[in-house]
Design a protein around this motif. Sequence first.
Motif, PDB file in Angstrom:
ATOM      1  N   TRP A  41       0.949  -1.253  -0.032  1.00  0.00           N
ATOM      2  CA  TRP A  41       0.053   0.052  -0.063  1.00  0.00           C
ATOM      3  C   TRP A  41       0.966   1.123   0.138  1.00  0.00           C
ATOM      4  O   TRP A  41       1.515   1.658   0.974  1.00  0.00           O
ATOM      5  N   SER A  42       0.807   1.930  -1.258  1.00  0.00           N
ATOM      6  CA  SER A  42       1.785   3.106  -1.234  1.00  0.00           C
ATOM      7  C   SER A  42       1.196   3.813  -2.437  1.00  0.00           C
ATOM      8  O   SER A  42       0.415   3.589  -3.128  1.00  0.00           O
ATOM      9  N   ILE A  43       1.560   5.151  -2.178  1.00  0.00           N
ATOM     10  CA  ILE A  43       1.050   6.255  -3.089  1.00  0.00           C
ATOM     11  C   ILE A  43       1.581   5.763  -4.662  1.00  0.00           C
ATOM     12  O   ILE A  43       0.637   6.010  -5.499  1.00  0.00           O
ATOM     13  N   GLU A  44       2.488   5.291  -4.707  1.00  0.00           N
ATOM     14  CA  GLU A  44       3.016   5.037  -5.956  1.00  0.00           C
ATOM     15  C   GLU A  44       2.056   3.542  -6.661  1.00  0.00           C
ATOM     16  O   GLU A  44       1.633   3.797  -7.903  1.00  0.00           O
ATOM     17  N   VAL A  46      -1.147   3.182  -5.673  1.00  0.00           N
ATOM     18  CA  VAL A  46      -2.085   3.562  -6.037  1.00  0.00           C
ATOM     19  C   VAL A  46      -2.124   4.359  -7.497  1.00  0.00           C
ATOM     20  O   VAL A  46      -3.013   4.380  -8.393  1.00  0.00           O
ATOM     21  N   ALA A  47      -1.436   5.347  -7.695  1.00  0.00           N
ATOM     22  CA  ALA A  47      -1.081   6.086  -8.766  1.00  0.00           C
ATOM     23  C   ALA A  47      -0.907   4.926 -10.098  1.00  0.00           C
ATOM     24  O   ALA A  47      -1.579   5.293 -11.077  1.00  0.00           O
TER      25      ALA A  47
END
Length: 188
Positions: A41-44, A46-47
């Motif tokens: 679960w990371s911003i990367e 999700v992006a």
Amino acid sequence: MRPFIARHPLLAGALFQGALIPVAFALAALAGVPLLGAMDWSIEAVALGLLVTTPMFLLVAVLGWTDHPAFRDIRAQLHEFLDLLFRGAPAGSVVLIAVLAGVGEELLVRGVLQQWLGLHLPPGAAILLASVLFGLAHYVSHLYFVFATLIGLYLGWVYHVTENLVVVMIAHAAYDWAVIRWYLARPV
């Protein structure tokens, strides 16, 4: 008198999609497949999940603009089903179903099935078999089976390359949300 669930198809859909999550974790435990270890679960992530929806949207757009009778039939079936499911539904219902489907189906198909098959078969075969089963689970017609299998192949490949279930869960949920909203906003 019809059973409660039959009178409330949205509730039935939410319960079914939500039930896939504990089923996936139970099957993963039985099969020795590490689901939590396959999630970053990371911003990367999700992006990337949002970015990889683009080819799926392009496929839907092409099918949406195609005037072949088989595609018209699929569009009419989907429109009728989604109208039944979401007619009079409370705000947030599309988000709820999209998230539950994205998480539940990806945990089960890519997380458990594709990973387990990958322990016994070459990656391409594991992706293909999991995708065909994904297509069969979405069977509405022969053509829709092919369409769903293609989406499954793509998501299976994305999972294989990224080794991150979060990417495909986000992609699946975002795709479902956008396509459902698009169909609900379009006339038949």
